[in-house]
Design a protein around this motif. Sequence first.
Motif, PDB file in Angstrom:
ATOM      1  N   SER A 520       0.865  -1.176   0.000  1.00 50.74           N
ATOM      2  CA  SER A 520       0.000   0.000   0.000  1.00 50.74           C
ATOM      3  C   SER A 520       0.908   1.234   0.000  1.00 50.74           C
ATOM      4  O   SER A 520       1.953   1.241   0.679  1.00 50.74           O
ATOM      5  N   ALA A 590      -5.137   1.973  -2.064  1.00 51.64           N
ATOM      6  CA  ALA A 590      -5.522   2.899  -1.008  1.00 51.64           C
ATOM      7  C   ALA A 590      -6.286   4.057  -1.631  1.00 51.64           C
ATOM      8  O   ALA A 590      -6.120   4.372  -2.820  1.00 51.64           O
ATOM      9  N   ALA A 591      -7.137   4.682  -0.872  1.00 50.39           N
ATOM     10  CA  ALA A 591      -7.945   5.792  -1.368  1.00 50.39           C
ATOM     11  C   ALA A 591      -7.050   6.910  -1.882  1.00 50.39           C
ATOM     12  O   ALA A 591      -6.063   7.285  -1.251  1.00 50.39           O
ATOM     13  N   GLY A 592      -7.406   7.444  -3.051  1.00 49.11           N
ATOM     14  CA  GLY A 592      -6.681   8.560  -3.630  1.00 49.11           C
ATOM     15  C   GLY A 592      -5.399   8.195  -4.329  1.00 49.11           C
ATOM     16  O   GLY A 592      -4.742   9.063  -4.922  1.00 49.11           O
TER      17      GLY A 592
END
Length: 615
Positions: A520, A590-592
């Motif tokens: 991540s 992961a977000a973004g």
Amino acid sequence: MKPLGRHDPRVAGRHRLVAVIGHGAMGRVLLGRAPDGRLVAVKMIHRHLAANPEFRARFRLEVQASQRVTGAYTAAVRDADPDAEEPWLASVFVPGPSLRAAIDQYGPMPLGGLRLLAAGLGSALVEIHRAGMIHRDLKPTNVLLAEDGPRVIDFGIARALEADLQLTSTGTLIGSPAFMSPEQASGHELGTASDVFSVGAMLVMAATGESPFLGASTPQTLYNVVHNSADTSQVPSALRQVVAACLEKNPAARPTPGQLIDAVAAMTARPGWPAAVRQQIERDRAAAENWIETDGEAPVRSSRRTAIGVAAAAVFAVLAAGTVAAFLVDRGGSPDTPDPLANRTLELTDEQMRRTDTCALLGNDVVGSLGQPVRPELADSSVCGTTFVEPGGRRTRMTVSVGTAVAGPPRTEQVAGRSVLDTTAGARSCGRAVAVRTEPTLGVDVKIAEADGDSCALATATLKAVVTRLLTNPPSVHPPKQSVVTLVPCDAVDQAVLAPYTGGARPTAVDVHTCTWTGSPFVITLHAAEGKRVESDRRYTVLEVNAGKLGDLPAARRIDADGTCATYYLVRPTIEDRGELIAVTAQPAAAGAADTACATTEAVLTGVEARRVNS
């Protein structure tokens, strides 16, 4: 060799037949004696092929053409009957190893041997060209080293293959890439100078032990032939100038065969084969005569190596008559010859799998007894495929993979100490594989697709043939220095470069050319191999990686709907639409993260290139 079987003929015309040398997709080869006492090798065409009027017509034309070539440095056709129920052709039996076998076994030739080889090849070309023919497939396995000089064989096969639509297709590449001329590799019209170029390449191989153009793959080899100059620095100085002239890219700049003969005639070295080659010739002659004298009974004292050498020489001599297609000689048919897979286990390291020439595993010498492969083409460094024509005429799609992931339920049979896995996927197909390592499970996989009817028997037989070759004489590529083909993908980039993008995740090998870091904010995948270039694919956008800092070769990018970014960098073009590629994929975890996925692929690519060029 083995005794004649129940259904084998005892005569062919006036020739008495005594033994079976081998058999293949096109027919079988028999040893015999002509009425005048000379030994002959007789090619018998399979009846089902003879029933095809076009095949028979082409065979007849090839017999007529080959009979026109009667020079001292070609294997002469003695007799033929293209109209028999089983068409056959008899040629002079030539004891002696092929040039390829001699160099592999005894090493590069001294100057005296090179002089005899060059003069003999030039003389053979004079006769072939005088007969109105171009050989088009001159290579070390098509040159026999007879007692008094070389014999050029196997002429006319390319012409027959081009004409026989049952056995090949439009666009088939005819010839042997490492010894083709640039005009042949480019698909242009050929003249007699094409054969001269091939002779030059063979002379370099004979002098150094290495082909001057052999690359990591067939496309790379063809590119080398067309664009790269041969290194002749290791060729003896007395021969270097004329060899370099033979290898001129411009056909008009090459010497004629007569000029080649004149050039070597001025050399002072005494012409003659090395002692080891002369001894091999004598062993081959004695073994063949023993078969004749025992009237087909297996020679009691003949060694396995001698028998193999005799079989090879006889088959090569038959092919010199211009038969319809190259075919595999089955040298394992004798009851006294052990199964090459018996009591052996296939063991391959990752490095060996990375360097395996997968397309060579689809050559006639491997799968020719099962049918006819039509121009094997590399899909990826680990994967090669071909249209495959079985003896009955059925066409299928055959693919061989080495070093890829294999998975499937085990079957009852084993190949080379490994359980056979069922890797079938989809209708009209069958897959058979063996694993050679675990964590991950990688191995050798054969898939038959686009097949009408049962394809599993062909898949199993092909797997056995491929594994036999990998055990006995594994074909390897010889990539240039710093080739991406030989990169160990999990070690190809400094972990410090990856850490910001994967959180320090450890690498996991996917196959011998691919590695993944599951972390991540990204899952990073790195693939380094030769493959199809993508910059002309509409799904990709052409760009400069890292503002062109990696060089001016094309790069291309694809962004998927989930934000995954894949960037492909062309390290080196090879041939046609192929090249050595490094591909980095960043999948957001992961977000973004999607916003920086493409920048991440460029950073990783830059790290890979920095380590590669400094290694």
